[in-house]
Design a protein around this motif. Structure first.
Motif, mmCIF file in Angstrom:
data_model
loop_
_atom_site.group_PDB
_atom_site.id
_atom_site.type_symbol
_atom_site.label_atom_id
_atom_site.label_comp_id
_atom_site.label_asym_id
_atom_site.label_seq_id
_atom_site.Cartn_x
_atom_site.Cartn_y
_atom_site.Cartn_z
ATOM 1 N N GLY A 24 0.820 -1.212 -0.087
ATOM 2 C CA GLY A 24 -0.022 0.147 0.114
ATOM 3 C C GLY A 24 0.774 1.184 -0.035
ATOM 4 N N GLY A 25 2.004 1.259 0.601
ATOM 5 C CA GLY A 25 2.825 2.257 0.726
ATOM 6 C C GLY A 25 3.482 2.410 -0.387
ATOM 7 N N CYS A 29 3.235 5.869 -2.860
ATOM 8 C CA CYS A 29 4.438 6.540 -3.332
ATOM 9 C C CYS A 29 4.279 6.843 -4.944
ATOM 10 C CB CYS A 29 5.430 5.758 -2.869
ATOM 11 S SG CYS A 29 6.155 6.062 -1.229
ATOM 12 N N LEU A 30 3.436 6.305 -5.782
ATOM 13 C CA LEU A 30 3.498 6.594 -6.981
ATOM 14 C C LEU A 30 3.086 7.909 -7.448
ATOM 15 C CD1 LEU A 30 1.688 3.175 -8.399
ATOM 16 C CD2 LEU A 30 4.130 3.737 -8.388
ATOM 17 N N THR A 31 2.384 8.628 -6.684
ATOM 18 C CA THR A 31 2.277 9.983 -6.782
ATOM 19 C C THR A 31 3.431 10.886 -5.956
ATOM 20 O OG1 THR A 31 0.715 10.270 -4.935
ATOM 21 C CG2 THR A 31 -0.133 9.518 -7.053
ATOM 22 N N ILE A 32 3.741 12.001 -6.650
ATOM 23 C CA ILE A 32 4.561 12.681 -6.020
ATOM 24 C C ILE A 32 4.107 13.501 -4.784
ATOM 25 C CG2 ILE A 32 6.111 14.877 -6.211
ATOM 26 C CD1 ILE A 32 6.221 14.361 -9.128
ATOM 27 N N ILE A 33 3.027 13.674 -4.604
ATOM 28 C CA ILE A 33 2.403 14.311 -3.598
ATOM 29 C C ILE A 33 2.269 13.188 -2.306
ATOM 30 C CG2 ILE A 33 0.151 15.201 -2.386
ATOM 31 C CD1 ILE A 33 -0.144 16.356 -5.102
ATOM 32 N N GLY A 34 1.941 12.090 -2.872
ATOM 33 C CA GLY A 34 2.015 10.920 -1.755
ATOM 34 C C GLY A 34 3.128 10.360 -1.184
ATOM 35 N N ILE A 35 4.299 10.620 -1.724
ATOM 36 C CA ILE A 35 5.688 10.157 -1.119
ATOM 37 C C ILE A 35 5.608 10.144 0.444
ATOM 38 C CG2 ILE A 35 8.066 10.201 -1.441
ATOM 39 C CD1 ILE A 35 7.808 10.894 -4.136
ATOM 40 N N PRO A 36 5.639 11.439 0.970
ATOM 41 C CA PRO A 36 5.704 11.488 2.382
ATOM 42 C C PRO A 36 4.815 10.528 3.247
ATOM 43 C CG PRO A 36 5.404 13.657 1.522
ATOM 44 C CD PRO A 36 5.218 12.903 0.579
ATOM 45 N N VAL A 41 3.515 5.039 5.674
ATOM 46 C CA VAL A 41 2.582 3.416 5.576
ATOM 47 C C VAL A 41 3.874 2.323 5.695
ATOM 48 C CG1 VAL A 41 1.355 2.129 4.430
ATOM 49 C CG2 VAL A 41 0.763 4.578 4.436
ATOM 50 N N ILE A 42 4.776 2.558 4.862
ATOM 51 C CA ILE A 42 6.021 1.684 4.854
ATOM 52 C C ILE A 42 6.664 1.490 6.224
ATOM 53 C CG2 ILE A 42 8.257 1.227 3.742
ATOM 54 C CD1 ILE A 42 7.032 2.349 1.161
ATOM 55 N N LYS A 43 6.851 2.645 6.748
ATOM 56 C CA LYS A 43 7.281 2.626 8.195
ATOM 57 C C LYS A 43 6.396 1.672 9.126
ATOM 58 C CE LYS A 43 7.037 5.924 10.858
ATOM 59 N NZ LYS A 43 7.390 7.363 11.495
ATOM 60 N N ILE A 44 5.105 1.843 9.032
ATOM 61 C CA ILE A 44 4.083 1.117 9.871
ATOM 62 C C ILE A 44 4.459 -0.449 9.606
ATOM 63 C CG2 ILE A 44 1.794 0.760 10.615
ATOM 64 C CD1 ILE A 44 1.307 3.967 9.882
#
Length: 122
Positions: A24-25, A29-36, A41-44
């Protein structure tokens, strides 16, 4: 205890949850706005791989204005849903004595799911 707890955690759903978070993370991350947000989500996802023996740590810059804004956006869009999922899982596991250690780990993940910017499991 933490090694045995982490092994049991992975067998009974932790691995599947972590894979779901990481995939899901990556999609976010596929969108530039969604990267942070995708990185959180990857950290979780990595935190949910082995939660036993770790505790929630707040970084020094957790209350910077940008992180507070990101936490508010996160809370409105994603965080409350993830936190409710972990909270319900924790309440179900807390019914039995055997499930109490696993419920405690879900409660740790609720904190990270609500406000992930500046908080981590270490």
């Amino acid at each position: 205890m933490s090694l045995l707890g982490n092994i049991i955690w992975l067998i009974f759903g932790g691995l599947i949850a972590a894979i779901g978070y990481i995939v899901g993370g990556l999609v976010i991350c596929l969108t530039i706005i969604g990267i942070p947000f995708g990185l959180q989500v990857i950290k979780i996802g990595f935190a949910s791989l082995t939660p036993f023996g770790k505790e929630v740590v707040v970084s020094d810059k957790a209350n910077s204005p940008l992180r507070i804004i990101f936490d508010i956006i996160w809370l409105v869009l994603f965080g409350w849903e993830i936190a409710i999922a972990h909270l319900v899982s924790a309440l179900i596991l807390a019914i039995t004595i055997i499930g109490l250690p696993f419920a405690k780990q879900h409660f740790k993940l609720v904190i990270v799911a609500l406000l992930p910017f500046g908080r981590d499991l270490r």
